[in-house]
Motif scaffolding. Structure first.
Motif, PDB file in Angstrom:
ATOM      1  N   VAL A 123     -14.837  28.008 -80.044  1.00 40.52           N
ATOM      2  CA  VAL A 123     -14.447  26.790 -79.443  1.00 40.52           C
ATOM      3  C   VAL A 123     -14.336  27.283 -77.762  1.00 40.52           C
ATOM      4  O   VAL A 123     -13.474  28.111 -77.575  1.00 40.52           O
ATOM      5  CB  VAL A 123     -12.871  26.109 -79.945  1.00 40.52           C
ATOM      6  N   ARG A 124     -15.064  26.864 -77.149  1.00 39.27           N
ATOM      7  CA  ARG A 124     -15.171  26.982 -75.426  1.00 39.27           C
ATOM      8  C   ARG A 124     -14.498  26.017 -74.796  1.00 39.27           C
ATOM      9  O   ARG A 124     -14.818  24.817 -74.892  1.00 39.27           O
ATOM     10  CB  ARG A 124     -16.512  27.435 -75.004  1.00 39.27           C
ATOM     11  N   ARG A 125     -13.126  26.550 -74.195  1.00 35.40           N
ATOM     12  CA  ARG A 125     -12.468  25.545 -73.245  1.00 35.40           C
ATOM     13  C   ARG A 125     -12.451  26.203 -71.982  1.00 35.40           C
ATOM     14  O   ARG A 125     -13.496  26.479 -71.254  1.00 35.40           O
ATOM     15  CB  ARG A 125     -11.062  25.328 -73.908  1.00 35.40           C
ATOM     16  N   SER A 126     -11.167  26.194 -71.487  1.00 32.13           N
ATOM     17  CA  SER A 126     -11.152  26.605 -69.904  1.00 32.13           C
ATOM     18  C   SER A 126     -11.896  26.055 -69.087  1.00 32.13           C
ATOM     19  O   SER A 126     -12.140  24.988 -68.909  1.00 32.13           O
ATOM     20  CB  SER A 126     -10.981  28.256 -69.798  1.00 32.13           C
ATOM     21  N   ASP A 127     -12.679  26.927 -68.267  1.00 38.15           N
ATOM     22  CA  ASP A 127     -13.604  26.514 -66.763  1.00 38.15           C
ATOM     23  C   ASP A 127     -14.877  25.805 -67.449  1.00 38.15           C
ATOM     24  O   ASP A 127     -15.318  25.156 -66.821  1.00 38.15           O
ATOM     25  CB  ASP A 127     -13.846  27.573 -66.324  1.00 38.15           C
ATOM     26  N   LYS A 128     -15.088  26.160 -68.636  1.00 42.14           N
ATOM     27  CA  LYS A 128     -16.450  25.459 -69.208  1.00 42.14           C
ATOM     28  C   LYS A 128     -16.197  24.004 -69.071  1.00 42.14           C
ATOM     29  O   LYS A 128     -17.253  23.370 -69.038  1.00 42.14           O
ATOM     30  CB  LYS A 128     -16.361  25.909 -70.770  1.00 42.14           C
ATOM     31  N   LEU A 129     -15.103  23.419 -69.482  1.00 46.18           N
ATOM     32  CA  LEU A 129     -14.772  21.683 -69.426  1.00 46.18           C
ATOM     33  C   LEU A 129     -14.972  21.205 -68.072  1.00 46.18           C
ATOM     34  O   LEU A 129     -15.541  20.125 -68.026  1.00 46.18           O
ATOM     35  CB  LEU A 129     -13.406  21.570 -69.949  1.00 46.18           C
ATOM     36  N   PHE A 130     -14.828  22.162 -67.101  1.00 44.08           N
ATOM     37  CA  PHE A 130     -14.838  21.440 -65.708  1.00 44.08           C
ATOM     38  C   PHE A 130     -16.265  21.660 -65.085  1.00 44.08           C
ATOM     39  O   PHE A 130     -16.482  20.939 -64.088  1.00 44.08           O
ATOM     40  CB  PHE A 130     -13.743  22.280 -64.692  1.00 44.08           C
ATOM     41  N   HIS A 131     -17.184  22.411 -65.539  1.00 36.32           N
ATOM     42  CA  HIS A 131     -18.198  22.585 -65.139  1.00 36.32           C
ATOM     43  C   HIS A 131     -19.627  22.444 -65.595  1.00 36.32           C
ATOM     44  O   HIS A 131     -20.633  21.923 -65.239  1.00 36.32           O
ATOM     45  CB  HIS A 131     -18.476  24.113 -64.436  1.00 36.32           C
ATOM     46  N   GLU A 132     -19.475  22.727 -67.078  1.00 36.11           N
ATOM     47  CA  GLU A 132     -20.838  22.497 -67.790  1.00 36.11           C
ATOM     48  C   GLU A 132     -20.909  21.631 -69.011  1.00 36.11           C
ATOM     49  O   GLU A 132     -21.629  20.971 -69.592  1.00 36.11           O
ATOM     50  CB  GLU A 132     -21.178  23.847 -68.180  1.00 36.11           C
ATOM     51  N   ALA A 133     -19.701  21.465 -69.741  1.00 29.36           N
ATOM     52  CA  ALA A 133     -19.516  20.830 -71.065  1.00 29.36           C
ATOM     53  C   ALA A 133     -18.452  19.643 -71.186  1.00 29.36           C
ATOM     54  O   ALA A 133     -17.645  19.869 -70.624  1.00 29.36           O
ATOM     55  CB  ALA A 133     -19.497  21.928 -72.113  1.00 29.36           C
ATOM     56  N   GLU A 134     -18.846  18.906 -72.093  1.00 25.76           N
ATOM     57  CA  GLU A 134     -17.765  18.047 -72.541  1.00 25.76           C
ATOM     58  C   GLU A 134     -16.834  18.679 -73.554  1.00 25.76           C
ATOM     59  O   GLU A 134     -17.050  19.506 -74.469  1.00 25.76           O
ATOM     60  CB  GLU A 134     -18.587  16.717 -73.428  1.00 25.76           C
ATOM     61  N   TYR A 135     -15.846  17.746 -73.650  1.00 23.10           N
ATOM     62  CA  TYR A 135     -14.725  18.266 -74.635  1.00 23.10           C
ATOM     63  C   TYR A 135     -15.012  17.870 -76.105  1.00 23.10           C
ATOM     64  O   TYR A 135     -15.663  16.906 -76.327  1.00 23.10           O
ATOM     65  CB  TYR A 135     -13.317  17.685 -74.206  1.00 23.10           C
ATOM     66  N   ASP A 169      -8.790  29.552 -76.082  1.00 25.90           N
ATOM     67  CA  ASP A 169      -7.597  28.604 -75.970  1.00 25.90           C
ATOM     68  C   ASP A 169      -6.895  28.932 -77.183  1.00 25.90           C
ATOM     69  O   ASP A 169      -7.049  28.618 -78.643  1.00 25.90           O
ATOM     70  CB  ASP A 169      -8.015  27.047 -76.071  1.00 25.90           C
ATOM     71  N   VAL A 170      -5.794  29.937 -76.967  1.00 23.43           N
ATOM     72  CA  VAL A 170      -4.830  30.242 -78.258  1.00 23.43           C
ATOM     73  C   VAL A 170      -4.283  28.940 -79.179  1.00 23.43           C
ATOM     74  O   VAL A 170      -4.014  29.094 -80.364  1.00 23.43           O
ATOM     75  CB  VAL A 170      -3.841  30.931 -77.785  1.00 23.43           C
ATOM     76  N   SER A 171      -4.290  27.845 -78.621  1.00 18.14           N
ATOM     77  CA  SER A 171      -3.456  26.750 -79.303  1.00 18.14           C
ATOM     78  C   SER A 171      -4.453  26.119 -80.476  1.00 18.14           C
ATOM     79  O   SER A 171      -4.076  25.620 -81.383  1.00 18.14           O
ATOM     80  CB  SER A 171      -3.351  25.360 -78.424  1.00 18.14           C
ATOM     81  N   VAL A 172      -5.555  26.570 -80.455  1.00 15.77           N
ATOM     82  CA  VAL A 172      -6.574  25.949 -81.222  1.00 15.77           C
ATOM     83  C   VAL A 172      -6.266  26.706 -82.872  1.00 15.77           C
ATOM     84  O   VAL A 172      -6.458  26.044 -83.715  1.00 15.77           O
ATOM     85  CB  VAL A 172      -8.113  26.576 -80.962  1.00 15.77           C
ATOM     86  N   ASP A 174      -3.314  27.193 -83.832  1.00 15.82           N
ATOM     87  CA  ASP A 174      -2.040  26.458 -84.283  1.00 15.82           C
ATOM     88  C   ASP A 174      -2.591  24.954 -84.864  1.00 15.82           C
ATOM     89  O   ASP A 174      -2.157  24.610 -85.969  1.00 15.82           O
ATOM     90  CB  ASP A 174      -0.945  26.230 -83.278  1.00 15.82           C
ATOM     91  N   GLU A 175      -3.514  24.742 -84.188  1.00 17.41           N
ATOM     92  CA  GLU A 175      -3.869  23.195 -84.488  1.00 17.41           C
ATOM     93  C   GLU A 175      -4.630  23.150 -85.644  1.00 17.41           C
ATOM     94  O   GLU A 175      -4.600  22.331 -86.813  1.00 17.41           O
ATOM     95  CB  GLU A 175      -4.845  22.608 -83.480  1.00 17.41           C
ATOM     96  N   ILE A 176      -5.565  24.101 -86.101  1.00 21.27           N
ATOM     97  CA  ILE A 176      -6.414  24.326 -87.303  1.00 21.27           C
ATOM     98  C   ILE A 176      -5.343  24.662 -88.574  1.00 21.27           C
ATOM     99  O   ILE A 176      -5.265  24.075 -89.296  1.00 21.27           O
ATOM    100  CB  ILE A 176      -7.206  25.363 -87.233  1.00 21.27           C
ATOM    101  N   ASN A 177      -4.434  25.431 -88.401  1.00 20.99           N
ATOM    102  CA  ASN A 177      -3.371  25.850 -89.303  1.00 20.99           C
ATOM    103  C   ASN A 177      -2.508  24.742 -89.744  1.00 20.99           C
ATOM    104  O   ASN A 177      -2.279  24.241 -90.915  1.00 20.99           O
ATOM    105  CB  ASN A 177      -2.565  26.951 -88.819  1.00 20.99           C
ATOM    106  N   LYS A 178      -2.291  23.867 -88.812  1.00 23.36           N
ATOM    107  CA  LYS A 178      -1.566  22.693 -89.051  1.00 23.36           C
ATOM    108  C   LYS A 178      -2.322  21.477 -89.826  1.00 23.36           C
ATOM    109  O   LYS A 178      -1.670  20.836 -90.879  1.00 23.36           O
ATOM    110  CB  LYS A 178      -0.764  22.006 -87.637  1.00 23.36           C
ATOM    111  N   LYS A 179      -3.532  21.230 -89.229  1.00 22.67           N
ATOM    112  CA  LYS A 179      -4.272  20.242 -89.833  1.00 22.67           C
ATOM    113  C   LYS A 179      -4.870  20.524 -91.268  1.00 22.67           C
ATOM    114  O   LYS A 179      -5.343  19.740 -91.841  1.00 22.67           O
ATOM    115  CB  LYS A 179      -5.223  19.644 -88.530  1.00 22.67           C
ATOM    116  N   TYR A 180      -5.399  22.045 -91.300  1.00 21.92           N
ATOM    117  CA  TYR A 180      -6.170  22.274 -92.478  1.00 21.92           C
ATOM    118  C   TYR A 180      -5.523  23.288 -93.141  1.00 21.92           C
ATOM    119  O   TYR A 180      -6.062  24.608 -93.123  1.00 21.92           O
ATOM    120  CB  TYR A 180      -7.489  22.544 -91.688  1.00 21.92           C
TER     121      TYR A 180
END
Length: 332
Positions: A123-135, A169-172, A174-180
């Motif tokens: 899961v690539r987030r950070s600067d990738k979202l602002f320059h190259e890729a969609e969320y 993105d460290v929050s990923v 926690d999100e997976i642990n909570k939802k799955y």
């Protein structure tokens, strides 16, 4: 070009780390040589200097999607993506791990209790979202993960569901642990925390990337985005670990392509198609369809065999490579 490749400037972009401190040298006998600048160098010149790949390789016939002509017919028999197979063979040699790097990866396998079956997600987030890729939401990744395990359970019965998470993105986690909660999630949060910001190009961040790339490539299946260099590299490395790994990765955005690749993608027709409208084109089995790299999802191409252009059903084709006569080195 029948030349010996030597890394004369082997510094990496991470804390001035040298290539041979991370990977094995390309050769134990070939050392650095004084080289002249490449553009304008003659073919009969003893040593020439190659610049960045994007500025040089795109002008040679060997640049992707080229695959050696003597190998391509055989590779087509057992592999669904000959270009990825060929690039994977080259990279698996270039990226042979230095003993320290190898120990780093082995230690991570033990520490994280890396066992199979396992699905990797990047899961690539950070600067990738602002320059190259969609969320892309975590749920999109996990939908493909669940498809894999549901298919696996048809033949293997109930299996423990485990995923390896690589992210900046460290929050990923926690999100997976909570939802799955039915999934066992493994991964290194420290690697994630160093993968962005001021520590992105540190020696520690490089160690983290090495671990993530190699553990992802060892997964049975990977969900990621081919807009990411890491995702494409993992896919390429998987080709040397399986007979055919062309279906072991799902990308949530782009199709696979090599960095700096020529702008045409090639597809080989495996099922005949008769045009159903003036906007479509006819295809015969074996025809090669050229598609603009950036418009591949539009399914509009040019038939190199019939000179006809139009829309076509891409499921009746497989991505192909360009057959190019590479040197065969018969004297070696």
């Amino acid at each position: 070009m029948e030349r010996t490749l030597v890394f004369s400037d082997s510094s990496l972009n991470y804390a001035d780390t040298r290539w041979d401190e991370v990977f094995q040298p390309l050769s134990n006998t070939c050392s650095d040589l004084d080289a002249s600048d490449f553009p304008g160098a003659r073919r009969d010149q003893l040593v020439v200097r190659l610049g960045a790949a994007r500025g040089f390789l795109a002008h040679t016939p060997f640049h992707p999607p080229a695959v050696p002509a003597d190998l391509l017919p055989t590779v087509r028999l057992f592999h669904g993506a000959p270009l990825a197979w060929w690039v994977g063979q080259v990279l698996s040699y270039l990226m042979r791990l230095h003993p320290r790097s190898d120990q780093l990866v082995r230690a991570a396998l033990r520490r994280l209790n890396f066992t199979r079956p396992i699905v990797g997600i990047h899961v690539r987030r950070s600067d990738k979202l602002f320059h190259e890729a969609e969320y892309h939401a975590v749920d999109e990744y996990m939908a493909a993960v669940e498809d894999f395990y549901e298919t696996l359970e048809i033949t293997n019965g109930g299996v423990a569901r485990k995923i390896y998470v690589a992210t900046d993105d460290v929050s990923v986690f926690d999100e997976i642990n909570k939802k799955y909660p039915d999934y066992t999630v493994i991964g290194d949060r420290n690697i994630s925390s160093r993968a962005s910001g001021k520590t992105k190009y540190s020696k520690e961040a490089l160690d983290g990337i090495l671990v993530d790339i190699h553990l992802l490539s060892m997964c049975d299946f990977v969900v990621c985005t081919f807009s990411s260099n890491i995702c494409r590299l993992v896919y390429e490395m998987m080709q040397s670990l399986h007979v055919d790994a062309s279906t072991r990765v799902t990308s949530l955005d782009w199709d696979y392509g090599f960095t700096g690749m020529r702008k045409l993608r090639l597809y080989r027709v495996i099922l005949q198609h008769s045009a159903r409208s003036a906007e479509e084109m006819n295809m015969r089995r074996g025809d090669i369809i050229a598609v603009n790299f950036y418009n591949a999802t539009n399914n509009y191409g040019y038939n190199l065999n019939t000179s006809e252009s139009g829309y076509f059903p891409i499921f009746k084709t497989v991505e192909d490579a360009k057959s190019v006569p590479f040197p065969a080195y018969p004297y070696v």
